[in-house]
Design an enzyme around this catalytic site. Structure first.
Site, PDB file in Angstrom:
ATOM      1  N   TRP A 179      64.347  38.743  85.822  1.00  9.63           N
ATOM      2  CA  TRP A 179      64.625  39.552  84.998  1.00  9.63           C
ATOM      3  C   TRP A 179      66.322  39.936  85.322  1.00  9.63           C
ATOM      4  O   TRP A 179      66.688  39.800  86.057  1.00  9.63           O
ATOM      5  CB  TRP A 179      64.396  41.227  85.038  1.00  9.63           C
ATOM      6  CG  TRP A 179      64.716  41.836  83.455  1.00  9.63           C
ATOM      7  CD1 TRP A 179      65.251  42.533  83.844  1.00  9.63           C
ATOM      8  CD2 TRP A 179      63.576  41.736  82.508  1.00  9.63           C
ATOM      9  NE1 TRP A 179      65.373  43.738  82.131  1.00  9.63           N
ATOM     10  CE2 TRP A 179      64.056  42.913  81.790  1.00  9.63           C
ATOM     11  CE3 TRP A 179      62.408  41.915  81.800  1.00  9.63           C
ATOM     12  CZ2 TRP A 179      64.153  43.751  80.624  1.00  9.63           C
ATOM     13  CZ3 TRP A 179      61.569  41.824  81.557  1.00  9.63           C
ATOM     14  CH2 TRP A 179      62.818  42.991  80.399  1.00  9.63           C
ATOM     15  N   HIS A 214      57.016  52.482  87.053  1.00 12.87           N
ATOM     16  CA  HIS A 214      58.116  51.879  86.375  1.00 12.87           C
ATOM     17  C   HIS A 214      58.896  51.953  84.879  1.00 12.87           C
ATOM     18  O   HIS A 214      59.609  52.614  85.026  1.00 12.87           O
ATOM     19  CB  HIS A 214      57.269  50.812  85.663  1.00 12.87           C
ATOM     20  CG  HIS A 214      58.209  49.160  85.197  1.00 12.87           C
ATOM     21  ND1 HIS A 214      59.335  49.056  85.745  1.00 12.87           N
ATOM     22  CD2 HIS A 214      58.261  48.579  84.382  1.00 12.87           C
ATOM     23  CE1 HIS A 214      59.871  48.766  85.041  1.00 12.87           C
ATOM     24  NE2 HIS A 214      59.155  48.084  84.146  1.00 12.87           N
ATOM     25  N   HIS A 238      55.205  50.134  76.462  1.00 13.84           N
ATOM     26  CA  HIS A 238      54.755  50.574  77.777  1.00 13.84           C
ATOM     27  C   HIS A 238      54.634  51.450  77.751  1.00 13.84           C
ATOM     28  O   HIS A 238      53.005  52.085  78.024  1.00 13.84           O
ATOM     29  CB  HIS A 238      55.379  50.344  78.595  1.00 13.84           C
ATOM     30  CG  HIS A 238      56.069  48.829  79.122  1.00 13.84           C
ATOM     31  ND1 HIS A 238      57.121  48.041  79.139  1.00 13.84           N
ATOM     32  CD2 HIS A 238      55.982  48.035  80.784  1.00 13.84           C
ATOM     33  CE1 HIS A 238      56.996  46.872  79.588  1.00 13.84           C
ATOM     34  NE2 HIS A 238      56.711  46.807  81.262  1.00 13.84           N
TER      35      HIS A 238
HETATM   36  N1  LIG Z   1      60.582  46.617  81.651  1.00 14.36           N
HETATM   37  C1  LIG Z   1      59.346  44.878  81.900  1.00 14.36           C
HETATM   38  C2  LIG Z   1      60.724  44.442  83.725  1.00 14.36           C
HETATM   39  C3  LIG Z   1      62.199  45.818  83.414  1.00 14.36           C
HETATM   40  O1  LIG Z   1      62.511  46.226  82.697  1.00 14.36           O
HETATM   41  C4  LIG Z   1      62.886  45.528  84.692  1.00 14.36           C
HETATM   42  C5  LIG Z   1      62.658  44.871  85.633  1.00 14.36           C
HETATM   43  C6  LIG Z   1      63.657  44.474  86.407  1.00 14.36           C
HETATM   44  C7  LIG Z   1      65.013  44.945  86.183  1.00 14.36           C
HETATM   45  C8  LIG Z   1      65.585  46.018  85.192  1.00 14.36           C
HETATM   46  C9  LIG Z   1      65.079  46.186  84.434  1.00 14.36           C
HETATM   47  N2  LIG Z   1      64.360  46.869  83.202  1.00 14.36           N
HETATM   48  C10 LIG Z   1      66.120  47.378  82.954  1.00 14.36           C
HETATM   49  O2  LIG Z   1      66.347  47.652  82.062  1.00 14.36           O
HETATM   50  C11 LIG Z   1      58.417  44.625  82.494  1.00 14.36           C
HETATM   51  O3  LIG Z   1      57.569  45.449  82.376  1.00 14.36           O
HETATM   52  O4  LIG Z   1      58.415  43.701  83.852  1.00 14.36           O
HETATM   53 ZN   LIG Z   2      56.096  45.759  82.038  1.00 12.14          ZN
HETATM   54 ZN   LIG Z   3      56.497  44.262  85.044  1.00 15.12          ZN
END
Ligand SMILES: N[C@@H](CC(=O)c1ccccc1NC=O)C(=O)O
Ligand SMILES: [Zn+2]
Ligand SMILES: [Zn+2]
Length: 208
Positions: free
Chosen positions: A18, A58, A160
């Protein structure tokens, strides 16, 4: 004899991550030689590296950490659905024909060919209405080959949150190339990582 498909990304330096997230790094702590009887490595990675399971923590400060989620969700029958034709987001009509009336776990394939060596900014995400549809059929887990249920630019993580409302566990970054749509047994438990928001998984499908 059942066949096993390994639907996990290869964790290695250079793994696409990411934008802005920690890259995957390895190091040799000890190296086997005339003075040392063993090789011992170390590695550093984001909780969202490669093929991984998101914990509710998360996206919800009160949500469960990955060490505390129910493990039986990650093991059991699933249906793999071809959603390669979906544009932008997987909408209910993209999967309605392939979705059984009752289902425990749903995996969505969106890539014709998985991008192992580069990050795709405009990956296919999932419409919240599709999450609701999948949950309404009894599902407890949704998995996808793209890196997130929500678009990269999302600040609200609607898909999500829809999954959380519907008690759907989430797998992301699956490699579904070459796996025919249909019914399988999924085996993809996360690591027991205390107070963390996600975990890499070794995801497998077994033919049934
Ligand atoms: N939502 C994503 C990941 C994500 O949003 C994310 C992952 C690593 C670093 C920053 C992220 N999002 C920042 O807004 C996921 O579900 O994996
Ligand atoms: Zn995710
Ligand atoms: Zn994720």
């Amino acid at each position: 004899m059942s066949k096993i498909w390994d639907i996990s990304q290869l964790l290695r330096p250079g793994l696409p991550v990411w934008p802005g997230d920690s890259t995957f790094e390895t190091n040799a702590k000890w190296v086997l030689d005339s003075d040392c009887p063993v090789n011992v490595g170390q590695f550093q990675l984001s909780t969202h590296s490669g093929t991984h399971a998101d914990a509710p923590l998360h996206y919800d400060p009160m949500g469960l950490a990955i060490a505390d989620v129910d493990l039986d969700i990650y093991i059991g029958p699933c249906v793999l659905i071809d959603a390669i034709c979906a544009k932008g987001q997987v909408e209910p009509e993209d999967i309605a024909d392939q979705l059984p009336n009752r289902v425990e776990r749903v995996l969505l394939r969106t890539y014709a060919a998985f991008p192992h060596d580069h990050w795709v900014e405009k990956f296919t995400s999932v419409a919240p209405a599709t999450i609701d549809l999948i949950a309404s059929r009894g599902a407890r887990l949704i998995g996808i080959d793209s890196p997130s249920l929500d678009p990269q630019t999302s600040k609200t993580l609607d898909a999500h949150h829809a999954a959380h409302r519907c008690s759907l566990a989430i797998l992301e970054g699956l490699v579904l190339d070459g796996v025919p749509p249909g019914n399988y047994e999924l085996i993809a438990p996360p690591l027991k990582l205390k107070q963390l928001d996600a975990s890499p998984v070794r995801a497998l499908l077994r033919s049934i």
